[in-house]
Design a protein around this motif. Sequence first.
Motif, PDB file in Angstrom:
ATOM      1  N   MET A 227       6.150  49.186  90.914  1.00 43.79           N
ATOM      2  CA  MET A 227       7.168  50.213  90.748  1.00 43.79           C
ATOM      3  C   MET A 227       8.355  49.657  89.982  1.00 43.79           C
ATOM      4  O   MET A 227       8.682  48.498  90.094  1.00 43.79           O
ATOM      5  CB  MET A 227       7.617  50.700  92.123  1.00 43.79           C
ATOM      6  N   ARG A 228       8.986  50.513  89.260  1.00 49.38           N
ATOM      7  CA  ARG A 228      10.044  50.125  88.351  1.00 49.38           C
ATOM      8  C   ARG A 228      11.114  49.237  88.992  1.00 49.38           C
ATOM      9  O   ARG A 228      11.566  49.481  90.091  1.00 49.38           O
ATOM     10  CB  ARG A 228      10.707  51.368  87.801  1.00 49.38           C
ATOM     11  N   GLY A 229      11.555  48.224  88.275  1.00 48.31           N
ATOM     12  CA  GLY A 229      12.587  47.328  88.775  1.00 48.31           C
ATOM     13  C   GLY A 229      13.580  46.949  87.703  1.00 48.31           C
ATOM     14  O   GLY A 229      14.320  45.997  87.868  1.00 48.31           O
ATOM     15  N   ASN A 230      13.608  47.698  86.603  1.00 47.96           N
ATOM     16  CA  ASN A 230      14.448  47.335  85.474  1.00 47.96           C
ATOM     17  C   ASN A 230      15.702  48.192  85.350  1.00 47.96           C
ATOM     18  O   ASN A 230      16.305  48.267  84.284  1.00 47.96           O
ATOM     19  CB  ASN A 230      13.625  47.396  84.177  1.00 47.96           C
ATOM     20  N   THR A 231      16.041  48.856  86.446  1.00 48.14           N
ATOM     21  CA  THR A 231      17.247  49.678  86.471  1.00 48.14           C
ATOM     22  C   THR A 231      18.187  49.135  87.536  1.00 48.14           C
ATOM     23  O   THR A 231      17.750  48.777  88.618  1.00 48.14           O
ATOM     24  CB  THR A 231      16.877  51.145  86.765  1.00 48.14           C
ATOM     25  N   PHE A 232      19.473  49.091  87.224  1.00 48.85           N
ATOM     26  CA  PHE A 232      20.464  48.576  88.168  1.00 48.85           C
ATOM     27  C   PHE A 232      21.624  49.545  88.254  1.00 48.85           C
ATOM     28  O   PHE A 232      22.163  49.963  87.236  1.00 48.85           O
ATOM     29  CB  PHE A 232      20.967  47.197  87.702  1.00 48.85           C
ATOM     30  N   GLY A 233      22.024  49.878  89.472  1.00 49.33           N
ATOM     31  CA  GLY A 233      23.192  50.740  89.666  1.00 49.33           C
ATOM     32  C   GLY A 233      22.785  52.168  89.966  1.00 49.33           C
ATOM     33  O   GLY A 233      21.804  52.684  89.416  1.00 49.33           O
ATOM     34  N   LYS A 234      23.530  52.831  90.820  1.00 42.10           N
ATOM     35  CA  LYS A 234      23.193  54.190  91.219  1.00 42.10           C
ATOM     36  C   LYS A 234      24.027  55.237  90.488  1.00 42.10           C
ATOM     37  O   LYS A 234      23.557  56.327  90.222  1.00 42.10           O
ATOM     38  CB  LYS A 234      23.361  54.352  92.732  1.00 42.10           C
ATOM     39  N   ALA A 235      25.259  54.932  90.174  1.00 43.05           N
ATOM     40  CA  ALA A 235      26.111  55.909  89.484  1.00 43.05           C
ATOM     41  C   ALA A 235      26.307  55.470  88.032  1.00 43.05           C
ATOM     42  O   ALA A 235      26.104  56.244  87.112  1.00 43.05           O
ATOM     43  CB  ALA A 235      27.455  56.041  90.193  1.00 43.05           C
ATOM     44  N   PHE A 236      26.697  54.237  87.852  1.00 45.43           N
ATOM     45  CA  PHE A 236      26.752  53.635  86.521  1.00 45.43           C
ATOM     46  C   PHE A 236      25.479  52.810  86.439  1.00 45.43           C
ATOM     47  O   PHE A 236      25.397  51.705  86.964  1.00 45.43           O
ATOM     48  CB  PHE A 236      27.997  52.743  86.402  1.00 45.43           C
ATOM     49  N   SER A 237      24.479  53.382  85.820  1.00 44.54           N
ATOM     50  CA  SER A 237      23.128  52.846  85.949  1.00 44.54           C
ATOM     51  C   SER A 237      22.653  52.296  84.611  1.00 44.54           C
ATOM     52  O   SER A 237      22.779  52.952  83.575  1.00 44.54           O
ATOM     53  CB  SER A 237      22.227  54.004  86.388  1.00 44.54           C
ATOM     54  N   ILE A 238      22.125  51.076  84.619  1.00 44.98           N
ATOM     55  CA  ILE A 238      21.635  50.522  83.361  1.00 44.98           C
ATOM     56  C   ILE A 238      20.135  50.251  83.452  1.00 44.98           C
ATOM     57  O   ILE A 238      19.604  49.880  84.494  1.00 44.98           O
ATOM     58  CB  ILE A 238      22.384  49.231  82.963  1.00 44.98           C
ATOM     59  N   SER A 239      19.450  50.486  82.346  1.00 44.89           N
ATOM     60  CA  SER A 239      18.023  50.177  82.236  1.00 44.89           C
ATOM     61  C   SER A 239      17.840  49.178  81.107  1.00 44.89           C
ATOM     62  O   SER A 239      18.194  49.458  79.961  1.00 44.89           O
ATOM     63  CB  SER A 239      17.214  51.444  81.942  1.00 44.89           C
ATOM     64  N   SER A 240      17.271  48.041  81.445  1.00 46.51           N
ATOM     65  CA  SER A 240      17.102  46.955  80.483  1.00 46.51           C
ATOM     66  C   SER A 240      15.657  46.924  79.988  1.00 46.51           C
ATOM     67  O   SER A 240      14.731  47.244  80.726  1.00 46.51           O
ATOM     68  CB  SER A 240      17.450  45.640  81.202  1.00 46.51           C
ATOM     69  N   PHE A 241      15.466  46.570  78.726  1.00 44.53           N
ATOM     70  CA  PHE A 241      14.104  46.432  78.213  1.00 44.53           C
ATOM     71  C   PHE A 241      14.039  45.328  77.175  1.00 44.53           C
ATOM     72  O   PHE A 241      15.079  44.885  76.656  1.00 44.53           O
ATOM     73  CB  PHE A 241      13.586  47.749  77.636  1.00 44.53           C
ATOM     74  N   GLY A 242      12.834  44.887  76.850  1.00 48.88           N
ATOM     75  CA  GLY A 242      12.645  43.924  75.776  1.00 48.88           C
ATOM     76  C   GLY A 242      12.006  42.614  76.190  1.00 48.88           C
ATOM     77  O   GLY A 242      12.292  42.078  77.255  1.00 48.88           O
ATOM     78  N   GLU A 243      11.118  42.117  75.336  1.00 48.73           N
ATOM     79  CA  GLU A 243      10.555  40.779  75.494  1.00 48.73           C
ATOM     80  C   GLU A 243      11.203  39.851  74.464  1.00 48.73           C
ATOM     81  O   GLU A 243      11.568  40.291  73.363  1.00 48.73           O
ATOM     82  CB  GLU A 243       9.038  40.798  75.281  1.00 48.73           C
ATOM     83  N   SER A 244      11.286  38.594  74.805  1.00 51.76           N
ATOM     84  CA  SER A 244      12.023  37.612  74.000  1.00 51.76           C
ATOM     85  C   SER A 244      11.617  37.618  72.533  1.00 51.76           C
ATOM     86  O   SER A 244      12.465  37.548  71.647  1.00 51.76           O
ATOM     87  CB  SER A 244      11.790  36.229  74.590  1.00 51.76           C
ATOM     88  N   HIS A 245      10.301  37.698  72.275  1.00 47.87           N
ATOM     89  CA  HIS A 245       9.841  37.685  70.885  1.00 47.87           C
ATOM     90  C   HIS A 245       9.217  39.020  70.487  1.00 47.87           C
ATOM     91  O   HIS A 245       8.423  39.083  69.557  1.00 47.87           O
ATOM     92  CB  HIS A 245       8.863  36.532  70.661  1.00 47.87           C
TER      93      HIS A 245
END
Lengths: 363, 363, 363, 363
Positions: A1-19
Amino acid sequence: MRGNTFGKAFSISSFGESHGVAMGVVIDGCLPNLEVDFDLIRTDLARRKPGQSVITTARNESDGFEILSGIFEGKTLGTPIAIIIRNTDAKSSDYDQLKNVFRPSHADYTYQEKYGIRDHRGGGRQSARETVARVLAGSFAKMILRNMGVSIQAYVSQVHDLELKKSYLELDLDQTEKNMVRCPDPEMAEKMIGKIAQAKEEGNTLGGVISCVIKQVPIGLGEPVFDKLNADLAKAMFSINAVKGFDLGSGFEGVKLKGSEHNDVFEKNGDRIVTKTNNSGGIQGGISNGGDIYFRVGFKPVASLLLEQESVNVGHETVTFTTQGRHDPCVLPRAVPIVEAMAALVLVDHYLRNSTIKMQPFL
Amino acid sequence: MRGNTFGKAFSISSFGESHGVAMGVVIDGCLPNLEVDFDLIRTDLARRKPGQSVITTARNESDGFEILSGIFEGKTLGTPIAIIIRNTDAKSSDYDQLKNVFRPSHADYTYQEKYGIRDHRGGGRQSARETVARVLAGSFAKMILRNMGVSIQAYVSQVHDLELKKSYLELDLDQTEKNMVRCPDPEMAEKMIGKIAQAKEEGNTLGGVISCVIKQVPIGLGEPVFDKLNADLAKAMFSINAVKGFDLGSGFEGVKLKGSEHNDVFEKNGDRIVTKTNNSGGIQGGISNGGDIYFRVGFKPVASLLLEQESVNVGHETVTFTTQGRHDPCVLPRAVPIVEAMAALVLVDHYLRNSTIKMQPFL
Amino acid sequence: MRGNTFGKAFSISSFGESHGVAMGVVIDGCLPNLEVDFDLIRTDLARRKPGQSVITTARNESDGFEILSGIFEGKTLGTPIAIIIRNTDAKSSDYDQLKNVFRPSHADYTYQEKYGIRDHRGGGRQSARETVARVLAGSFAKMILRNMGVSIQAYVSQVHDLELKKSYLELDLDQTEKNMVRCPDPEMAEKMIGKIAQAKEEGNTLGGVISCVIKQVPIGLGEPVFDKLNADLAKAMFSINAVKGFDLGSGFEGVKLKGSEHNDVFEKNGDRIVTKTNNSGGIQGGISNGGDIYFRVGFKPVASLLLEQESVNVGHETVTFTTQGRHDPCVLPRAVPIVEAMAALVLVDHYLRNSTIKMQPFL
Amino acid sequence: MRGNTFGKAFSISSFGESHGVAMGVVIDGCLPNLEVDFDLIRTDLARRKPGQSVITTARNESDGFEILSGIFEGKTLGTPIAIIIRNTDAKSSDYDQLKNVFRPSHADYTYQEKYGIRDHRGGGRQSARETVARVLAGSFAKMILRNMGVSIQAYVSQVHDLELKKSYLELDLDQTEKNMVRCPDPEMAEKMIGKIAQAKEEGNTLGGVISCVIKQVPIGLGEPVFDKLNADLAKAMFSINAVKGFDLGSGFEGVKLKGSEHNDVFEKNGDRIVTKTNNSGGIQGGISNGGDIYFRVGFKPVASLLLEQESVNVGHETVTFTTQGRHDPCVLPRAVPIVEAMAALVLVDHYLRNSTIKMQPFL
């Protein structure tokens, strides 16, 4: 299950692989009508950037960011802000020989076991390059906090066994950015730089501690009993690569005090109530009390050595290998803006979650 | 915004004020068809219960629990499990004199500022009595983990300056429950008991450290990059009252090792891959690697002293007061099952969030 | 994964099986310092209660509620409010013969397949008795909305083929509670009552439509693009047992208008902007525009007939059976307060999620 | 508070303004090791694309997508999948004259009131161009569902007053894509096309209904009591621009049946249990029963007319204006893949949320 989102009101979703093609972040929940300070974004990216000094990795990331949405005529729209940074200087061929090796204390093995597939180039998603997304988002959080008068300052307080014993109250935190190790005590900074240079020469790596101080925090941030402000700060810091410890206020040292020594006695200060001491680190019962929030974050030495190491490959054979690529002998200096970014995200999230406290909207 | 729910798949909602009608918890997401071990619930409640020994508070909570839903003919239905415990022995009158006092290092002040109202009796919602909800829910999580072969054992490793230097590998953890301070080293246990007895006599309180070891963890738990298993453990522990520090594996000590000393080299062990050392504490890149997870949780000395203290009241006047009521001189022994419960909740939540890994369902 | 929680800011968790120990709800995120209107709770419970008239089921639920937490001296604390209602008049033996039967158009079969276990008594968790939790929580939401000047009024607008063609603007909604079918048109109400009485005599059941009108809605509620106010209302209504249809504003009828007929032209009204028509139903782009929100909710005839029916049992054998127990020939009149409660929950949730709009706090 | 994320396990975050730099989506929680079908993505984008026929808008969106992360050597990594589409053919100058006008039945006014700022160009975030993000994400959901044998087929069943009365069982759904209005009945399709062409000539717009059928659904999807499968479908559909109605199975028509007519009797079919009729629409008690899921979605006529209209501007003055730009006289044909995408997202999300049912993993 998704784990790349942080924050409930000001919420950020991060993505990307190094290369992969690009790193990026989507911020959902940013206040509208916020004037965007592009210089702040650039400054924080530069502080996190590899190759900024002789003691950091030489990877030349341009870290030129592109904003795809959410901003109109220099102001936030209240809609999602998407920002990307392309991966341009990635030398994937450096990693060819490691394609099948599970590097010690990296996450090659656990990613492979969990997902049955991984992008081995530059560590893929496990790479600390991911933290660029956090710094980007953190800049927006800092803009909001700055408007509220809140300041966040992190600094390196320990490298290996070199520990700055002084409290933040005895330091001039404005000195932090004046040396390349980001330690506000110039004398200690010099020693740390020497130690790191020596480790670099050995092909070895060093850990350390980053301290962080947050001032002018509004009273009332934090949602008991699980989303306490300290609990969310702990999670935020432990989500950063290589973090092994977190303590707040008196922290692990404070366990050696008796209650009568540790209690923070309240007193009047004009029309405000303050505490005479601040062993609580600015948070009581999970809620900010208006005092300074300060905490320590312990980082292990990073796992990428330039020494020959033994390990096991995907075929379960024992192998020896030597890491190529460009790596930091000590990530602490570059992790300072990352710690600040995560702290800023937690504070803004709690500020925006808070519909009940008496704080005035600032816009 | 709501902060009384923990967990995304195995989710618990806690409620109750210390001297209100009842404490309780709703578990949403428990596996169906699980045979309920009522003895385990009773045992864990008894371990958390006040008054279990001369070194704990004398409050006589019966802690008789009532299950309101979610269980049918001794098995879980997969529907929400609601459990309550009535507050029967609460002596609210003990708190009458404190109605208007902001006790030092309690959350009276921050609750009042945040909500503009608080239940002062027994600390209301800020009371550690709330943790009974966690222990109840944790028992269900433990039942699931036990079926998977996972064990969780916490113990007191430090009281004030008495620190058990031995690693958990050198200890017989089955000794933990054989003494009232829950330290598996009998000699150290005796010293700790003496120290706590002395503090009690003084009307003072002591902090300390609880260590926790989790064995036989499935590989693959944890959701990078934010919901790392270590990040969620950090949050879980920091959500417990009085916690000021958390570290995992080599922790804050590990920052003094070099990378070549800290890296955990992989080796074959039959058809499994294991690590020669375990500085990582069983988690790499935020994902369990099958090794033992171990961590430390630092508790400050509790704020309720039986000594006269100075503070400020709601009218901003300086006052002196002496706490009445029944309080622990050292909460560590009773906090052992709470640490275990929170750890169990994190593990089961991540197990049930995990739809992708190769683990077999166990039921 | 858990599905018994509704709302992100004003969040409710429902629990309880029809013939278990108790039904209940935990509200997390209610505003503090709200004066509790116990009469409103009692009134709404009475409106949902079985046996209130000759056209509803005879089950004699006392629906005496007990508040376990979150309220102190008549006011909300801002901490979770837990409320339970014990199941006292449940006649589980009525259901013994149905233990192994999958009743048509009930959820016996799907619960059994999903969970591998179910509480067959009174339908267990699938029973509409669960909605008592929603009405309890909805009362608190209504208290907040009332303080803001918002009113929510639902009524029965169709029973079987008896359809009230009048718009809500042509009706006196204060007539709704004056007859037992809750239709504000007295003439139509009489016909509906006759129709239901006839169905009851036949042992059959009838469906229908409930209309709902919300007035004095603040501008700005709703969070595009997924958590649009209309999207959350649709979900809320479709989470109620037996609901098969939902439409808003011009709804399914509106698809037959041309754009030039459907568009709601803006005009000035003093210093406000209003629309000349309201085909949008008070929501544009997922955000409330200040106009009346109105919508329709279609309910199928309930599945519990008093006629002999054919089905299959757990052993996959064909069986015939006749439902015992006490059942409504038409749930519509009792569902009116449930529709209102769910609407109130959506509105308050969106109000409290909203940290950006210009609305003033009302407390 | 954030509203641009949909789904709890298979979670998508949408971003982008119509005339901003790019539209995009981040998918978090996609299964790893899924072979990516790029043709499916292209096909669905083409079906949603403007200008595909003489009855749709002429805007020439290339809709060339770029995948930024989450895919390695043609397979999903289990890490977030970010995809963007740049806005290349946007003619922002078409909107200059509308900068200060609140267009009727658009969201100009509500966005301005909620956020205090808006991007007026092409409707900014309120534009249906946002749905391209949903179609992109939906393609991945469809890939997973296809591997499970599940099919989703939507079609236009009504345009204005032209209503296809036939049930989906009487239609050959493979005809849907063979005409430009996407109605599987060729005769009706021709009439619809004529009607739309006429509306286009008038500068007017038409609404209608899309029907959707989902076959081979696993038993057990849906999480009572709030996250019922039907409730999440209702929300998904109502989150699409211009949707005003949703009904499932027998829907609003079914309210006119008696219980004895509406109940779906179970019977054996080999070793499976099926229902003789399917008024339930494949969902009972909020859980899929293995039967076909079918539902209707009502769309209002879009608000962008090419006729002169009256409205109010930001200065509260009455104005008349004529919309420029390229607009669909009827969005229904292009909305078919959007409805399918949202349905696919709901199903996959519930599939991945489901850790308890007996379904076998398919990979």
